[in-house]
Design an enzyme around this catalytic site. Structure first.
Site, PDB file in Angstrom:
ATOM      1  N   HIS A 196       9.765   1.435   0.122  1.00  0.00           N
ATOM      2  CA  HIS A 196       8.739   2.447  -0.112  1.00  0.00           C
ATOM      3  C   HIS A 196       9.347   3.852  -0.109  1.00  0.00           C
ATOM      4  O   HIS A 196       8.853   4.747  -0.788  1.00  0.00           O
ATOM      5  CB  HIS A 196       7.615   2.326   0.923  1.00  0.00           C
ATOM      6  N   ARG A 339      -6.157   1.923  -4.173  1.00  0.00           N
ATOM      7  CA  ARG A 339      -5.824   0.662  -3.502  1.00  0.00           C
ATOM      8  C   ARG A 339      -6.196   0.755  -2.033  1.00  0.00           C
ATOM      9  O   ARG A 339      -5.871   1.751  -1.371  1.00  0.00           O
ATOM     10  CB  ARG A 339      -4.341   0.343  -3.644  1.00  0.00           C
ATOM     11  N   GLU A 439       0.496 -10.537  -6.034  1.00  0.00           N
ATOM     12  CA  GLU A 439       1.833 -10.174  -5.545  1.00  0.00           C
ATOM     13  C   GLU A 439       2.414 -11.194  -4.579  1.00  0.00           C
ATOM     14  O   GLU A 439       3.463 -10.967  -3.995  1.00  0.00           O
ATOM     15  CB  GLU A 439       1.834  -8.760  -4.941  1.00  0.00           C
ATOM     16  N   ASP A 463       6.469  -6.949  -4.397  1.00  0.00           N
ATOM     17  CA  ASP A 463       6.253  -7.989  -3.395  1.00  0.00           C
ATOM     18  C   ASP A 463       6.377  -9.380  -3.991  1.00  0.00           C
ATOM     19  O   ASP A 463       6.842 -10.303  -3.326  1.00  0.00           O
ATOM     20  CB  ASP A 463       4.876  -7.811  -2.736  1.00  0.00           C
ATOM     21  N   ARG A 473      12.533  -6.973   0.566  1.00  0.00           N
ATOM     22  CA  ARG A 473      12.766  -5.914  -0.430  1.00  0.00           C
ATOM     23  C   ARG A 473      13.466  -4.702   0.160  1.00  0.00           C
ATOM     24  O   ARG A 473      13.978  -3.862  -0.583  1.00  0.00           O
ATOM     25  CB  ARG A 473      11.435  -5.499  -1.076  1.00  0.00           C
ATOM     26  N   CYS A 510       2.196  -3.100 -11.979  1.00  0.00           N
ATOM     27  CA  CYS A 510       2.386  -1.812 -11.288  1.00  0.00           C
ATOM     28  C   CYS A 510       3.560  -1.812 -10.309  1.00  0.00           C
ATOM     29  O   CYS A 510       3.739  -0.858  -9.572  1.00  0.00           O
ATOM     30  CB  CYS A 510       1.105  -1.381 -10.586  1.00  0.00           C
TER      31      CYS A 510
HETATM   32  C1  PEP Z   1       4.143  -4.186  -5.448  1.00  0.00           C
HETATM   33  O1  PEP Z   1       4.260  -4.928  -4.470  1.00  0.00           O
HETATM   34  O2  PEP Z   1       4.704  -4.385  -6.535  1.00  0.00           O
HETATM   35  C2  PEP Z   1       3.316  -2.970  -5.362  1.00  0.00           C
HETATM   36  C3  PEP Z   1       3.064  -2.249  -6.431  1.00  0.00           C
HETATM   37  O3  PEP Z   1       2.852  -2.600  -4.141  1.00  0.00           O
HETATM   38  P1  PEP Z   1       3.763  -1.905  -3.014  1.00  0.00           P
HETATM   39  O4  PEP Z   1       5.064  -1.512  -3.637  1.00  0.00           O
HETATM   40  O5  PEP Z   1       2.990  -0.746  -2.520  1.00  0.00           O
HETATM   41  O6  PEP Z   1       3.896  -3.008  -2.004  1.00  0.00           O
HETATM   42 MG    MG Z   2       2.895  -4.718  -2.794  1.00  0.00          MG
END
Ligand code: PEP
Ligand code: MG
Length: 579
Positions: A196, A339, A439, A463, A473, A510
C-alpha cells in the site's frame, strides 16, 4: 563527507528527484552475544559512548536543519530523543551490563532496551506508553552508529532541500505525514511494488526505490541523494554529470507530459473504435482533483482507509460524509466508487477498531468480514456514503468478499441505512449501485452468483495474486513467486470476465496491473474493457489504447490462456505487443 556511490534497487513509484537524506533506522538489529574478555571491557564502553555522541550529534544536526513549521513538529520528537540519550538510567544501565555482565555493547543495549520497554508498557497512561516508540528509535539510532564504527558525524545542512527518506519500509500513514513535510523521494531497503505504501507513493507522485538493501549502511543523515526510481538507482553525493542527467530527464518528462496533456479531454477509443473505461484510484481526497484533470471517467476505487489511519477514534459519520461528498462534488457528475473499509490487523488504526493483533492479518478480520462483525461502525460508513450520493453519482464497493451471503447481508444493511436516512429526512440518491470486489480465488469461482446479488464487480488483482499464489504482496522475499503473469492468475481473470459478461454486470480491473501500460494488450486480450488506475497512469494508458485493436487482441485471448508457464505467457504477450 560521503563520496559518490551508486546503490541498486527497484522502482516502486516512478520519477527522479534530488534531496537530502533523512535516515530512519529500523528497530531490529544484530546482537553479538559472545561474552567479552575482561581486557576488552574499556574499549567496548568507549565504543558505546562514542556511538552515543554520534547519535547526539546527528540529532543536533537535524535540529539545525529544521525550518518553519517543521521546527515545532519535529523539534518535539528530537527533544524527546535527546532526553533519552542523556538519561543516566539508560546510559548507566548499558555500561553496567558491559562492565559487570561482560556483555558486548550491542547485547547490553538490547537488554537495556527490553528492560526500559517493559517499564514503558507498564505505564497506565496511553500517551506515555506510546513514547516507547521514541525509545525504539533512539536505540536504533545508536545501533546504526555502532555499525558505522561509532564515528561518522553527519554534516550540518545549510540548504532547505526536500527530504529523501531512507528507511527499511514505511507505513502509508507515515508516508502521508512526511509527504506534508517536504518529502521528495523514498528509498526503502525492503518493500514491494504492490504494498500500500508503494501504491500511495505512486498516487502522490513521490519517486520510490525499493529493495535497496545497502541504503541504511551507505547513507547518512544529510547526504545529498539523487533518486532515479525509473532506473531503480540511488546516487549518493551525485556529481555534475548526474545532475545534468537529472535536468535532461526533467526536460524529457515535461515534453512527454505536454504531449499527453493534449489527450485529457479525448475519449478513450481503441484503433477499431471500442470505448474503454479509464477510471482513477484514489487513496486521498487530493488525488480526486488530479483524476479530474487527466480526464478520468470516474473514480473506480476510492480507498477509504486514509480516514481511519489517524490516531484516535474512528471517524464519525459527519467527517466521513464530508470527505465523500467533497470527492463526489470534485468529480462533477462522474461516478465515484467508494470502497468500504479494508483495514487489516497489520495497519495502524486497526487496534482502535478492535482488530487484532492477529497471527495472520491478511487472512484475518479484514474487509467485509470486519464490516459485518462491527455493524455499528459499518452503518456509520454506509450512512455517510449514502448521504454523499445526494451530491452526485456514488457506487458502493465491498472488499474481500468470499461468499454470496456476504454481499446479500451488505445489501440488506444498505437498504436499512437508506430507510433510516429517509426517516430522518436526509436526501439519498435513488440509485446507489452496490458492487463486490473479486480478489480472492473463492470469489472468482462463485463470481456469477455474486454478480447476480449486486450491480457491478471490481477485480482486485493485488490481492487476487497474493491469495492465489500464497505469496504476501508486501514481502520482498517472495516477490518472484508473487507473479501477476502466472497462468493461474490469467485464467482466474478470464473466468471473472466471463461471469460478469454472462450476468450482464460491468467489471473494472482496479489492481496495480491496470496501471501498467505495457500490459494493456494482455488485459484487452483477456476480455477486459474498463480499468481503474492511479491518476498518473491514465494519460499514458489512453495514448497506448489509441494504437491497439481490441478485436484483434481478443481473438488471441484463448491462445494466451493455454500458456502453461510464465515463460510461455511472456512469449505470447510479446507476440501481442508486436501485433
Ligand atoms: C486489490 O487488491 O487489487 C485492490 C485494488 O485493493 P487493495 O490494493 O486496496 O487491497
Ligand atoms: Mg485488495
Amino acid at each position: 563527507m560521503n563520496l559518490r556511490v551508486q546503490l541498486e534497487g527497484a522502482g516502486g513509484a516512478r520519477g527522479i528527484a534530488v534531496g537530502r537524506a533523512r535516515v530512519l533506522y529500523p528497530t531490529r538489529f544484530e546482537v553479538d552475544r559472545e561474552p567479552l574478555a575482561p581486557d576488552e571491557v574499556d574499549a567496548e564502553v568507549a565504543r558505546f559512548l562514542h556511538a552515543l555522541d554520534s547519535a547526539r550529534e546527528e540529532l543536533a544536526a537535524l535540529r539545525r536543519r529544521l525550518r518553519g513549521s517543521l521546527t515545532r513538529e519535529i523539534g518535539d520528537f528530537i527533544e524527546a530523543h535527546a532526553l533519552i540519550l542523556d538519561d543516566p538510567e539508560f546510559i548507566d544501565g548499558v555500561t553496567d551490563r558491559i562492565r559487570s555482565g561482560l556483555q558486548r555493547a550491542s547485547a547490553a543495549l538490547d537488554a537495556q532496551r527490553t528492560a526500559l520497554a517493559a517499564a514503558f508498557d507498564a505505564i497506565d497512561d496511553p500517551y506515555l506508553r506510546s513514547r516507547r516508540e521514541d525509545l525504539e528509535q533512539v536505540v536504533a539510532r545508536v545501533f546504526a552508529a555502532f555499525r558505522r564504527g561509532g564515528g561518522a558525524m553527519p554534516r550540518p545542512d545549510a540548504g532547505a532541500a526536500g527530504t529523501v527518506l531512507v528507511c527499511e519500509s514505511l507505513s502509508p500513514a507515515d508516508l502521508d505525514w512526511w509527504h506534508e513535510h517536504g518529502l521528495v523521494a523514498i528509498v526503502a531497503t525492503q518493500g514491494s511494488v504492490y504494498s500500500h505504501s508503494a501504491i500511495l507513493a505512486r498516487g502522490l507522485r513521490v519517486p520510490m526505490v525499493i529493495g535497496c538493501g545497502a541504503a541504511l549502511d551507505a547513507v547518512r543523515d544529510g547526504d545529498t541523494l539523487l533518486v532515479d526510481a525509473d532506473a531503480g538507482r540511488v546516487t549518493v553525493s551525485p556529481d555534475a554529470i548526474d545532475l545534468r542527467r537529472l535536468r535532461e530527464h526533467q526536460r524529457a518528462a515535461s515534453r512527454q507530459e505536454r504531449r499527453r496533456a493534449q489527450l485529457k479531454s479525448q475519449a478513450t477509443r481503441t484503433r477499431d473504435g471500442a470505448t474503454i473505461g479509464l477510471h482513477a484510484n484514489a487513496e486521498q481526497t487530493e488525488q480526486i482533483a488530479r483524476a479530474r484533470r487527466v480526464g478520468a471517467d470516474g473514480i473506480g476505487l476510492f480507498r477509504t482507509e486514509f480516514l481511519y489511519l489517524k490516531p484516535g477514534e474512528a471517524p464519525g459519520e459527519d467527517e466521513q460524509f464530508k470527505a465523500y461528498r467533497d470527492a463526489v462534488m470534485a468529480m462533477a457528475g462522474k461516478p465515484v466508487t467508494l470502497r468500504t473499509l479494508d483495514l487489516g490487523a497489520d495497519k495502524p488504526g486497526a487496534g482502535a477498531l478492535g482488530v487484532g493483533p492477529e497471527p495472520n492479518p491478511a487472512l484475518g478480520l479484514r474487509g467485509v468480514r470486519w464490516s459485518l462483525a462491527r455493524r455499528s461502525h459499518f452503518m456509520v460508513q454506509l450512512r455517510a456514503m449514502l448521504r454523499a450520493s445526494a451530491y452526485g453519482p456514488v457506487r458502493i464497493l465491498v472488499p474481500m468478499v468470499t461468499a454470496v451471503e456476504e454481499i446479500v447481508q451488505v445489501s440488506d444493511l444498505v437498504a436499512g441505512a437508506r430507510r433510516q436516512l429517509q426517516r430522518e429526512g436526509l436526501a439519498v440518491a435513488e440509485q446507489v449501485p452496490l458492487g463486490a470486489m473479486i480478489e480472492v480465488p473463492a470469489a472468482v469461482v462463485v463470481a456469477s452468483e455474486i454478480a447476480h446479488a449486486c450491480d457491478f464487480l471490481a477485480l482486485g488483482s493485488n490481492d487476487l495474486v497474493q491469495y492465489t499464489l500464497a505469496a504476501d504482496r508486501n514481502n520482498a522475499a517472495v516477490a518472484s513467486t508473487y507473479d501477476p503473469l502466472h497462468p493461474a492468475v490469467l485464467r482466474l481473470i478470464a473466468l471473472t470476465v466471463e461471469s460478469a459478461r454472462r450476468a450482464r454486470r460491468p467489471l473494472t480491473l482496479c489492481g496495480e496491473l491496470a496501471g501498467s501500460a505495457d500490459l494493456l494488450p494482455l488485459l484487452l486480450a483477456l476480455g477486459l474493457d474498463a480499468f481503474s488506475m492511479h491518476p498518473g497512469a491514465i494519460l499514458e494508458a489512453r495514448e497506448r489504447l489509441l494504437g491497439l485493436s481490441r478485436k484483434a487482441l481478443r481473438a488471441r485471448g484463448r491462445r494466451l490462456l493455454e500458456a502453461a508457464s510464465r515463460d510461455e505467457v511472456l512469449e505470447r504477450v510479446r507476440g501481442l505487443a508486436e501485433g
